[in-house]
Design a protein around this motif. Structure first.
Motif: not given
Length: 580
Positions: A406-414
Motif C-alpha cells: 500500500s505504501s509503495a502505491s502511495s509513494g511513501n518511502l519512509p
C-alpha cells in the motif's frame, strides 16, 4: 478429568512396582511393599490389606502401614463395614465423609485412636474368587479421594491379587519340597529318588525366575514370547511348543481367531497354520471357558484337538491360558512323548509361567500407553509453541507486506522503510524460535552427554546460531542421578526458550556450581526484562519451572524489571558427594 501428567506418573510408578513384585515370592514382603507404595501413591495416612477368613466369614488385616500389631487381632465384619461393602459388591467404595456413613466399623478407630475422615476400598478378586480388600484411609491435607485414586488403587489391587496368588503357589511349592525332604529323612531307601526330584524342582524354580526376568526386560512382545517359550520348553523338557494369541474381534458375532505368535520344534512335514478358527466345542473353547490348564494325554486320538495336530503322532499336550483382567487372550502349549506325559507339578509350573508371561504382556501394554501419552503430550506442546511463536510472526509479516504494498502505491518511502525494518526484525525472531523448536525435536542429549555437555551443546546449537552471545561458566559440578539431570535441563531449557521468544537479549550468561550438596545455577540476560508479578498471563511457563524445582526439593527465584534484563536462580539438592 484428572491431570494426564499425574496419571502418567502414577502409571510409571505402578509399572515400577509391578517390576519389583516379580523379584520376590515372599508373601509378607509383597504385602508390606504394596501397602507402603499405595500410601505414597495416594498420599493418604494409612493403607491396609484385609483377606477373607473363610472359616469365620469375616475379614482380617494381614498388612497395614500403621498399627499393624493392634489391627491384626481385629476381625472386620463383612456385613457391617465399608471394606465388607466393597468385598460383597466386588466394586470400589469411596467415602469422603465417614461421619455420614453408618457402614464405618468404629472399632478400628477405637483401637488405633485415629479419627477416620475418608476411606477408599477396592476388592481383591482372583478370577471369580473374592479373596479380600485393599483399603486406603484419610487422604492427607484434608483432600478427598478422587477418580484417579480409584483407578490407582484398582491397578494396585490387580497387582496385589496376582502377587498373592503367585506367592501362595510358591509357598505351596515350598511346602511340597519340605514335605519331600521330610519323607527323605524318614525313608532312607528313597534318598536318591528324592534328591533327583528336589533338583528337578530347583531347576523349575530357576525357570520361573528366568521367565520373570524375561517378562520385565523384553523390549517387545516378539522377544518376550520367543524367549519365554524357549525357557518353558527347556524347563519341562519338551521338544515342541507354541504360543497362540486371540485376535481382537471386529463384531460380537465374529468367531474368535487364533494366530501363532511364536513356535519351536514342529517337524517340517507338519503344516503350521499362522491363523485358525477353532470349533466352538473344541479344545481352545474349553480352555477359554474354564480358564484353567488343559492336559491331553494323546493328541492323535483326542477328538477335541484340531485335525492337523493328529499328524504329530502319539504326543501329550499341555495348555495353560494367558489371562488379563480374568479374560483369556492367549495360551502357551507344550508337547512331549505321550509315554512321558505331564505330572501335576509340571501343570502347576506351566500355569505359574503363564501367569508371569501374562504380567509381562500387561506391563508392556501399560508401558506402551505411557509412552504414547508422553509422545502425544510433547507433540501438543510443540504445536502450541509453534502456533504461539512462529505462526504469529509469519502472520504479522504478511500484514506488514500488505502495508508495504500500500505504501509503495502511495509513494511513501519512509513508511516503507519502517515496515521493511519491522519485517526483518520479525523474521530474525521467527528464525530464532524455529531453531529452538527444531532443536527440541532432536533426541534427548542429557542421557548421552550428561547435564553440562548437553547445556553447552544447547547454547552452541541454538543461542549462538540465533546471534545471541553466550558465556557458560562451570565450576566443580559432579555427576548426578539421571532423573535429576534431566529435570534441571528441562528448567534451564524453558528459561532459555523464554529469552529467545520474549527478551530480545543479545547476551546470555549461564553459571553452574556446587555448594556442598546443592547444585546452584544462574541464568542472566541483558534483554528487555518484565514484571514477574504480571507474568502469569504472558505464557512464560514460570509455574511449570517452579513446579519442577519444587518436585526436586529445591527453589526457583526470578528477578527482573522492565528494561533491566532477567536473572533466574535455581538451587536443588544434588545428593551427597561420593568418596572413594
Amino acid at each position: 478429568m484428572f491431570d494426564s501428567h499425574a496419571r502418567l506418573r502414577r502409571m510409571e510408578q505402578i509399572l515400577a512396582i509391578s517390576h519389583d513384585l516379580t523379584s520376590t515370592l515372599s508373601l509378607e514382603a509383597i504385602l508390606h511393599r504394596i501397602v507402603q507404595d499405595a500410601a505414597e501413591l495416594l498420599e493418604c495416612e494409612s493403607v491396609g490389606i484385609l483377606l477373607l477368613d473363610e472359616a469365620a466369614h469375616h475379614l482380617r488385616f494381614v498388612a497395614t502401614t500403621l498399627f499393624q500389631d493392634q489391627l491384626l487381632d481385629i476381625p472386620v465384619p463383612i456385613d457391617a463395614s465399608i471394606a465388607g461393602a466393597a468385598f460383597t459388591s466386588a466394586q470400589p467404595v469411596i467415602v469422603n465423609n465417614i461421619t455420614t456413613d453408618p457402614r464405618y466399623y468404629a472399632k478400628v478407630g477405637e483401637t488405633t485412636g485415629v479419627t477416620a475422615r475418608s476411606l477408599l476400598a477396592v476388592p481383591l478378586q482372583f478370577r471369580d474368587h473374592k479373596i479380600g480388600v485393599l483399603e486406603a484411609e484419610n487422604k492427607k491435607n484434608d483432600k478427598k479421594f478422587d477418580a484417579l485414586d480409584i483407578e490407582t488403587l484398582i491397578a494396585l489391587a490387580s497387582q496385589t491379587t496376582i502377587a498373592i496368588e503367585n506367592a501362595r503357589l510358591y509357598e505351596r511349592a515350598q511346602r511340597e519340597i519340605a514335605a519331600r525332604e521330610q519323607a527323605e529323612d524318614e525313608l532312607h531307601r528313597q534318598h536318591d529318588q528324592m534328591e533327583t526330584r528336589v533338583a528337578h524342582r530347583t531347576r523349575e524354580l530357576a525357570a520361573l525366575y528366568d521367565v520373570s526376568v524375561i517378562a520385565t526386560r523384553a523390549q517387545n512382545q516378539e522377544t518376550l514370547f520367543h524367549d519365554s517359550l524357549v525357557r518353558a520348553m527347556t524347563a519341562l523338557g519338551c521338544p515342541v511348543g507354541a504360543i497362540l494369541l486371540a485376535t481382537e474381534k471386529k463384531t460380537t458375532t465374529e468367531p474368535t481367531r487364533w494366530r501363532i505368535a511364536t513356535h519351536s520344534g514342529f517337524p517340517p512335514d507338519v503344516p503350521v497354520a499362522r491363523e485358525m478358527i477353532p470349533a466352538t466345542d473344541g479344545l481352545l473353547a474349553t480352555m477359554c471357558a474354564q480358564r484353567q490348564p488343559v492336559l491331553i494325554s494323546d493328541v492323535s486320538t483326542d477328538l477335541r484337538v484340531p485335525a492337523a495336530m493328529h499328524a504329530l503322532g502319539t504326543h501329550a499336550l499341555l495348555l495353560a491360558p494367558l489371562l488379563a483382567e480374568d479374560q483369556v487372550f492367549g495360551l502357551i502349549g507344550l508337547l512331549r512323548d505321550a509315554r512321558q506325559g505331564f505330572g501335576i507339578e509340571e501343570v502347576t509350573l506351566l500355569s505359574i509361567i503363564a501367569g508371569q508371561l501374562s504380567i509381562g504382556v500387561t506391563s508392556q501394554r501399560v508401558r506402551q500407553l505411557a509412552q504414547q501419552a508422553a509422545l502425544v503430550a510433547e507433540r501438543q506442546r510443540l504445536a502450541r509453541d509453534l502456533h504461539d511463536s512462529v505462526t504469529q510472526s509469519l502472520y504479522s509479516m504478511t500484514l506488514f507486506a500488505q502495508a508495504i504494498r500500500s505504501s509503495a502505491s502511495s509513494g511513501n518511502l519512509p513508511l516503507m522503510q519502517q515496515y521493511v525494518s519491522r519485517i526483518s526484525e520479525m523474521a530474525q525472531q521467527a528464525l530464532k524460535e524455529m531453531r529452538w523448536l527444531i532443536y527440541e525435536l532432536r533426541p534427548a542429549v542429557v542421557q548421552e552427554l550428561g547435564l553440562v555437555e548437553a547445556l553447552r551443546r544447547r547454547l552452541e546449537m541454538v543461542e549462538r546460531r540465533a546471534g545471541v552471545q553466550t558465556e557458560f561458566v562451570v565450576g566443580g559440578v559432579r555427576e548426578m542421578d539421571a532423573p535429576l539431570e534431566n529435570a534441571v535441563y528441562q528448567i534451564v531449557q524453558e528459561a532459555l526458550n523464554n529469552i529467545l521468544k520474549h527478551s530480545s537479549a543479545s547476551y546470555v550468561t549461564l553459571r553452574m556450581g556446587m555448594d556442598g550438596r546443592n547444585l546452584r545455577l544462574e541464568i542472566n540476560d541483558n534483554g528487555k526484562g518484565f514484571n514477574p508479578a504480571a507474568a502469569q498471563t504472558m505464557g512464560l511457563g514460570l509455574d511449570s519451572m517452579r513446579e519442577r524445582a519444587t518436585q526436586l526439593g529445591g527453589a526457583l527465584t526470578i528477578l527482573s524489571k522492565p528494561g533491566q534484563g532477567t536473572r533466574v536462580r535455581l538451587i536443588v539438592p544434588a545428593g551427597e558427594e561420593q568418596t572413594t
